[in-house]
Design a protein around this motif. Sequence first.
Motif, mmCIF file in Angstrom:
data_model
loop_
_atom_site.group_PDB
_atom_site.id
_atom_site.type_symbol
_atom_site.label_atom_id
_atom_site.label_comp_id
_atom_site.label_asym_id
_atom_site.label_seq_id
_atom_site.Cartn_x
_atom_site.Cartn_y
_atom_site.Cartn_z
ATOM 1 N N GLY A 71 86.382 66.208 34.680
ATOM 2 C CA GLY A 71 85.035 66.062 33.986
ATOM 3 C C GLY A 71 84.106 65.590 35.389
ATOM 4 N N CYS A 72 84.414 65.836 36.525
ATOM 5 C CA CYS A 72 83.368 65.630 37.561
ATOM 6 C C CYS A 72 82.316 66.742 37.657
ATOM 7 N N ARG A 73 81.323 66.619 38.130
ATOM 8 C CA ARG A 73 80.098 67.474 38.210
ATOM 9 C C ARG A 73 80.119 68.534 39.455
ATOM 10 N N ARG A 126 71.061 68.094 31.742
ATOM 11 C CA ARG A 126 70.878 68.828 32.735
ATOM 12 C C ARG A 126 72.229 69.401 33.567
ATOM 13 N N SER A 127 73.154 68.835 33.468
ATOM 14 C CA SER A 127 74.473 69.092 34.211
ATOM 15 C C SER A 127 75.677 69.276 33.366
ATOM 16 N N SER A 128 76.682 69.952 33.891
ATOM 17 C CA SER A 128 77.867 70.184 33.156
ATOM 18 C C SER A 128 78.987 69.351 33.727
ATOM 19 N N LEU A 129 80.068 69.099 32.940
ATOM 20 C CA LEU A 129 81.319 68.537 33.413
ATOM 21 C C LEU A 129 82.248 69.571 33.627
ATOM 22 N N LEU A 130 83.096 69.637 34.561
ATOM 23 C CA LEU A 130 84.138 70.738 34.910
ATOM 24 C C LEU A 130 85.448 69.970 34.551
ATOM 25 N N GLU A 183 85.560 79.921 37.241
ATOM 26 C CA GLU A 183 85.335 80.077 35.888
ATOM 27 C C GLU A 183 85.791 81.529 35.284
ATOM 28 N N ARG A 184 85.189 82.467 36.223
ATOM 29 C CA ARG A 184 85.479 83.994 35.811
ATOM 30 C C ARG A 184 86.951 84.109 35.733
ATOM 31 N N HIS A 185 87.840 83.584 36.420
ATOM 32 C CA HIS A 185 89.056 83.546 36.608
ATOM 33 C C HIS A 185 89.802 83.016 35.173
ATOM 34 N N GLY A 186 89.059 82.258 34.574
ATOM 35 C CA GLY A 186 89.523 81.299 33.527
ATOM 36 C C GLY A 186 90.393 80.089 33.757
ATOM 37 N N TRP A 187 89.942 79.621 35.085
ATOM 38 C CA TRP A 187 90.720 78.265 35.368
ATOM 39 C C TRP A 187 89.932 77.395 35.296
ATOM 40 N N VAL A 188 88.739 77.219 35.159
ATOM 41 C CA VAL A 188 87.599 76.329 34.922
ATOM 42 C C VAL A 188 86.820 76.315 33.678
ATOM 43 N N ALA A 189 86.524 75.580 33.164
ATOM 44 C CA ALA A 189 85.464 75.460 32.383
ATOM 45 C C ALA A 189 84.378 74.515 32.359
ATOM 46 N N ARG A 190 82.900 74.682 32.063
ATOM 47 C CA ARG A 190 81.950 73.794 32.106
ATOM 48 C C ARG A 190 81.696 73.248 30.570
ATOM 49 N N GLN A 191 81.732 71.920 30.443
ATOM 50 C CA GLN A 191 81.369 71.264 29.245
ATOM 51 C C GLN A 191 80.117 70.632 29.242
ATOM 52 N N LEU A 213 89.672 68.738 40.703
ATOM 53 C CA LEU A 213 89.424 68.950 39.305
ATOM 54 C C LEU A 213 90.597 68.410 38.496
ATOM 55 N N ARG A 214 91.704 68.724 39.141
ATOM 56 C CA ARG A 214 92.960 68.036 38.344
ATOM 57 C C ARG A 214 92.917 66.506 38.472
ATOM 58 N N GLU A 215 92.678 66.296 39.516
ATOM 59 C CA GLU A 215 92.667 64.611 39.894
ATOM 60 C C GLU A 215 91.471 63.940 39.532
ATOM 61 N N HIS A 216 90.414 64.573 39.301
ATOM 62 C CA HIS A 216 89.117 64.132 38.931
ATOM 63 C C HIS A 216 88.386 64.762 37.678
#
Length: 158
Positions: free
Chosen positions: A56-58, A96-100, A81-89, A51-54
């Motif tokens: 906004g991927c799904r 229908r999908s989210s970006l990470l 996400e529960r740890h607060g390290w990733v968010a869905r946008q 996710l750091r390297e890419h």
Amino acid sequence: MASISRGSAPDPRLLFADLVRCETRLYNALNERLRERHGIVTSQYEFLRHLREHPGCRVADLAAEFAIGIGATSKGIDRLERHGWVARQPNPADRRSSLLVLTDDGVRMVDAAERTFTERVTELIEGALDRTRAAAVAEALALLRTALERDQIGMPTG
């Protein structure tokens, strides 16, 4: 027991066993060190690094990259996400999908874990292989991975 083939074609059964056992042992050793120092496991580190390297991927992109099911990938992202390290946008191109994306805490975690990961995997490889052999193994595995990915071999069905 490890197989060693000198000059002749390797027995594919033994080659497969060696590949799988090496992967399992490396993964377990990395899990142990990452858990001890950062409270995460290798799969979490790999997701965060990707996710750091890419950005906004799904979830589907992660699943394809790691050749695992979308359900398992989504559950893994839920934990991050529960740890607060990733968010869905929201995905502006597909509702229908989210970006990470990594959060600031996620960036800090992956940066710290990367140092530990690199240190440990280097110790393990250098403890067994000289540079010439390590380079040959890296080249051979890259060729095998490229062929498998090119031909879409081993992709999960669900």
